[in-house]
Design a protein around this motif. Structure first.
Motif, PDB file in Angstrom:
ATOM      1  N   GLY A  36       1.405   4.931   0.332  1.00 17.49           N
ATOM      2  CA  GLY A  36       2.435   5.161  -0.680  1.00 17.49           C
ATOM      3  C   GLY A  36       2.759   3.904  -1.449  1.00 17.49           C
ATOM      4  N   ASP A  37       2.801   2.764  -0.757  1.00 18.51           N
ATOM      5  CA  ASP A  37       3.065   1.499  -1.436  1.00 18.51           C
ATOM      6  C   ASP A  37       1.932   1.157  -2.400  1.00 18.51           C
ATOM      7  OD1 ASP A  37       5.443   1.196  -0.121  1.00 18.51           O
ATOM      8  OD2 ASP A  37       4.681  -0.202   1.378  1.00 18.51           O
ATOM      9  N   PHE A  38       0.700   1.438  -1.983  1.00 18.27           N
ATOM     10  CA  PHE A  38      -0.429   1.136  -2.865  1.00 18.27           C
ATOM     11  C   PHE A  38      -0.371   1.993  -4.129  1.00 18.27           C
ATOM     12  CE2 PHE A  38      -4.754   1.631  -4.461  1.00 18.27           C
ATOM     13  CZ  PHE A  38      -5.151   0.300  -4.565  1.00 18.27           C
ATOM     14  N   ASP A  39       0.033   3.243  -3.971  1.00 23.21           N
ATOM     15  CA  ASP A  39       0.176   4.109  -5.144  1.00 23.21           C
ATOM     16  C   ASP A  39       1.239   3.556  -6.088  1.00 23.21           C
ATOM     17  OD1 ASP A  39      -1.755   5.794  -4.179  1.00 23.21           O
ATOM     18  OD2 ASP A  39      -0.340   7.234  -3.315  1.00 23.21           O
ATOM     19  N   ASP A  40       2.363   3.107  -5.511  1.00 23.17           N
ATOM     20  CA  ASP A  40       3.419   2.516  -6.339  1.00 23.17           C
ATOM     21  C   ASP A  40       2.924   1.249  -7.031  1.00 23.17           C
ATOM     22  OD1 ASP A  40       5.159   4.514  -5.597  1.00 23.17           O
ATOM     23  OD2 ASP A  40       6.174   3.327  -4.055  1.00 23.17           O
ATOM     24  N   TYR A  41       2.169   0.470  -6.294  1.00 21.91           N
ATOM     25  CA  TYR A  41       1.588  -0.765  -6.833  1.00 21.91           C
ATOM     26  C   TYR A  41       0.693  -0.456  -8.027  1.00 21.91           C
ATOM     27  CZ  TYR A  41      -1.479  -4.970  -6.565  1.00 21.91           C
ATOM     28  OH  TYR A  41      -2.212  -6.099  -6.812  1.00 21.91           O
ATOM     29  N   ASN A  55      10.525  -4.532  -5.949  1.00 25.66           N
ATOM     30  CA  ASN A  55      10.878  -3.833  -4.705  1.00 25.66           C
ATOM     31  C   ASN A  55       9.738  -3.884  -3.694  1.00 25.66           C
ATOM     32  OD1 ASN A  55      13.499  -3.105  -5.306  1.00 25.66           O
ATOM     33  ND2 ASN A  55      12.907  -1.166  -6.264  1.00 25.66           N
ATOM     34  N   LEU A  56       8.513  -3.731  -4.180  1.00 31.91           N
ATOM     35  CA  LEU A  56       7.364  -3.795  -3.284  1.00 31.91           C
ATOM     36  C   LEU A  56       7.242  -5.184  -2.643  1.00 31.91           C
ATOM     37  CD1 LEU A  56       4.670  -1.862  -5.355  1.00 31.91           C
ATOM     38  CD2 LEU A  56       5.562  -1.197  -3.117  1.00 31.91           C
ATOM     39  N   ILE A  57       7.427  -6.211  -3.436  1.00 32.96           N
ATOM     40  CA  ILE A  57       7.307  -7.579  -2.915  1.00 32.96           C
ATOM     41  C   ILE A  57       8.415  -7.851  -1.901  1.00 32.96           C
ATOM     42  CG2 ILE A  57       7.283 -10.026  -3.486  1.00 32.96           C
ATOM     43  CD1 ILE A  57       4.792  -8.464  -4.389  1.00 32.96           C
ATOM     44  N   PHE A  58       9.627  -7.373  -2.174  1.00 35.15           N
ATOM     45  CA  PHE A  58      10.732  -7.541  -1.228  1.00 35.15           C
ATOM     46  C   PHE A  58      10.452  -6.831   0.098  1.00 35.15           C
ATOM     47  CE2 PHE A  58      13.617  -9.064  -4.596  1.00 35.15           C
ATOM     48  CZ  PHE A  58      14.273 -10.052  -3.883  1.00 35.15           C
ATOM     49  N   LYS A  59       9.692  -5.742   0.033  1.00 32.50           N
ATOM     50  CA  LYS A  59       9.343  -5.008   1.245  1.00 32.50           C
ATOM     51  C   LYS A  59       8.207  -5.683   2.019  1.00 32.50           C
ATOM     52  CE  LYS A  59       8.775  -0.569   0.741  1.00 32.50           C
ATOM     53  NZ  LYS A  59       8.317   0.685   0.113  1.00 32.50           N
ATOM     54  N   GLY A  60       7.617  -6.734   1.441  1.00 35.77           N
ATOM     55  CA  GLY A  60       6.539  -7.441   2.116  1.00 35.77           C
ATOM     56  C   GLY A  60       5.152  -7.063   1.654  1.00 35.77           C
ATOM     57  N   PHE A  61       5.053  -6.371   0.524  1.00 34.41           N
ATOM     58  CA  PHE A  61       3.746  -5.986  -0.004  1.00 34.41           C
ATOM     59  C   PHE A  61       2.977  -7.231  -0.430  1.00 34.41           C
ATOM     60  CE2 PHE A  61       0.732  -4.399  -3.126  1.00 34.41           C
ATOM     61  CZ  PHE A  61       0.308  -3.213  -2.562  1.00 34.41           C
ATOM     62  N   ASP A  62       1.692  -7.285  -0.113  1.00 34.24           N
ATOM     63  CA  ASP A  62       0.858  -8.442  -0.430  1.00 34.24           C
ATOM     64  C   ASP A  62       0.560  -8.479  -1.930  1.00 34.24           C
ATOM     65  OD1 ASP A  62      -0.983 -10.469  -0.632  1.00 34.24           O
ATOM     66  OD2 ASP A  62      -2.341  -9.700   0.902  1.00 34.24           O
ATOM     67  N   PRO A  63       1.019  -9.524  -2.654  1.00 31.79           N
ATOM     68  CA  PRO A  63       0.778  -9.604  -4.098  1.00 31.79           C
ATOM     69  C   PRO A  63      -0.680  -9.820  -4.450  1.00 31.79           C
ATOM     70  CG  PRO A  63       1.710 -11.656  -3.304  1.00 31.79           C
ATOM     71  CD  PRO A  63       1.774 -10.684  -2.156  1.00 31.79           C
ATOM     72  N   ASN A  64      -1.514 -10.117  -3.453  1.00 27.37           N
ATOM     73  CA  ASN A  64      -2.933 -10.341  -3.704  1.00 27.37           C
ATOM     74  C   ASN A  64      -3.779  -9.084  -3.492  1.00 27.37           C
ATOM     75  OD1 ASN A  64      -2.587 -13.311  -3.987  1.00 27.37           O
ATOM     76  ND2 ASN A  64      -2.015 -13.147  -1.824  1.00 27.37           N
ATOM     77  N   THR A  65      -3.134  -7.964  -3.236  1.00 27.51           N
ATOM     78  CA  THR A  65      -3.844  -6.716  -2.987  1.00 27.51           C
ATOM     79  C   THR A  65      -4.764  -6.368  -4.155  1.00 27.51           C
ATOM     80  OG1 THR A  65      -2.049  -5.885  -1.602  1.00 27.51           O
ATOM     81  CG2 THR A  65      -3.557  -4.245  -2.541  1.00 27.51           C
ATOM     82  N   LEU A  66      -5.984  -5.966  -3.828  1.00 31.73           N
ATOM     83  CA  LEU A  66      -6.930  -5.556  -4.857  1.00 31.73           C
ATOM     84  C   LEU A  66      -6.605  -4.156  -5.353  1.00 31.73           C
ATOM     85  CD1 LEU A  66     -10.334  -6.747  -3.317  1.00 31.73           C
ATOM     86  CD2 LEU A  66      -8.721  -8.036  -4.743  1.00 31.73           C
ATOM     87  N   ASP A  67      -6.743  -3.950  -6.652  1.00 28.66           N
ATOM     88  CA  ASP A  67      -6.546  -2.606  -7.190  1.00 28.66           C
ATOM     89  C   ASP A  67      -7.815  -1.787  -6.961  1.00 28.66           C
ATOM     90  OD1 ASP A  67      -8.402  -3.314  -9.127  1.00 28.66           O
ATOM     91  OD2 ASP A  67      -6.959  -3.400 -10.772  1.00 28.66           O
ATOM     92  N   SER A  68      -7.851  -0.593  -7.497  1.00 29.37           N
ATOM     93  CA  SER A  68      -8.980   0.308  -7.245  1.00 29.37           C
ATOM     94  C   SER A  68     -10.285  -0.205  -7.838  1.00 29.37           C
ATOM     95  CB  SER A  68      -8.672   1.703  -7.809  1.00 29.37           C
ATOM     96  OG  SER A  68      -8.446   1.629  -9.215  1.00 29.37           O
ATOM     97  N   GLY A  73      -3.848  -8.667  -7.943  1.00 20.42           N
ATOM     98  CA  GLY A  73      -2.726  -8.317  -8.810  1.00 20.42           C
ATOM     99  C   GLY A  73      -2.643  -9.100 -10.114  1.00 20.42           C
ATOM    100  N   LEU A  74      -2.747 -10.422 -10.046  1.00 20.65           N
ATOM    101  CA  LEU A  74      -2.622 -11.232 -11.257  1.00 20.65           C
ATOM    102  C   LEU A  74      -3.698 -10.882 -12.285  1.00 20.65           C
ATOM    103  CD1 LEU A  74      -1.838 -14.772  -9.760  1.00 20.65           C
ATOM    104  CD2 LEU A  74      -0.247 -13.270 -10.983  1.00 20.65           C
TER     105      LEU A  74
END
Length: 239
Positions: A36-41, A55-68, A73-74
């Motif tokens: 669910g977090d990845f979908d929001d991302y 909100n995702l980052i505050f929840k601890g989501f990794d900002p370096n996550t690869l998209d599809s 992210g950057l």
């Protein structure tokens, strides 16, 4: 204390809190993202929704996550012109500014080709590599013709970008500028010492790159610059 961003906080205040909580979140950022977090991302990147990303980052989501498509992210944010989300990610704890996509593109490379001078400067200040193996930020900058391109090229050269960097097939920034960019960018590269005589693996020089796209004026300009350069060099008999 909740990690969610209270609605009463402004976006600027939220970003300030984001930076202040870097140490607390450092241990969380490496965890696997829930579906669910990845979908929001993904949706935040597509819609440039900074609030969702905060909100995702505050929840601890990794900002370096690869998209599809295999982009961190950057890089993904710049590809999709999601500049508000890019700002959030750049300020996130644990973000890796030099992480490349599966296509081997970094955030600095994307900022350069997109013409984002301020973002390129911010990335460099955060430790983004100006020089790297293969395609470089200077290649990407020289491939563009935006209102900020000339200043971006100047910035990279001021940061010691290697002017004759060779891509995997031997292409240099000058060759790309001859094909895609403005005469001002070409002149800057020449002034700073770019080598007009270099050839890539196909045997093409910068003059040939200009001719490939019928930029005859550019080919003539570069040919004249080469003749001038050769005339200025002492002949063997004068040594």
């Amino acid at each position: 204390m909740s990690l969610f961003v209270p609605t009463r906080l402004s976006r600027r205040q939220s970003l300030l809190r984001l930076g202040q909580m870097g140490a607390a979140l450092a241990g969380l950022s490496g965890g696997l993202a829930r579906a669910g977090d990845f979908d929001d991302y993904s949706r935040a990147l597509v819609s440039d929704n900074a609030s969702v990303m905060i909100n995702l980052i505050f929840k601890g989501f990794d900002p370096n996550t690869l998209d599809s498509r295999g982009r961190p992210g950057l890089v993904s944010a710049l590809h999709q012109d999601a500049l508000k989300v890019f700002d959030v990610l750049l300020k996130s704890p644990g973000v890796k500014v030099n992480l490349a996509s599966r296509q081997n593109e970094t955030a600095l490379m994307m900022a350069c080709i997109k013409g984002h001078l301020d973002l390129a400067r911010q990335l460099i200040q955060r430790g983004a590599d100006v020089n790297r193996e293969g395609w470089t930020p200077l290649h990407y900058a020289a491939s563009a013709d935006t209102p900020q391109t000339l200043d971006i090229v100047k910035l990279l050269l001021e940061e010691s970008a290697y002017i004759d960097a060779a891509s995997p097939n031997g292409t240099t920034p000058l060759m790309l500028a001859a094909q895609y960019s403005s005469e001002a960018v070409v002149n800057l590269l020449l002034k700073e010492g770019a080598d007009l005589t270099l050839r890539n693996q196909r045997g093409f020089t910068a003059v040939d790159f200009a001719k490939l796209v019928d930029r005859q004026y550019m080919a003539d300009h570069l040919s004249q610059a080469l003749r001038t350069e050769r005339k200025s060099q002492p002949s063997r008999g004068s040594w």
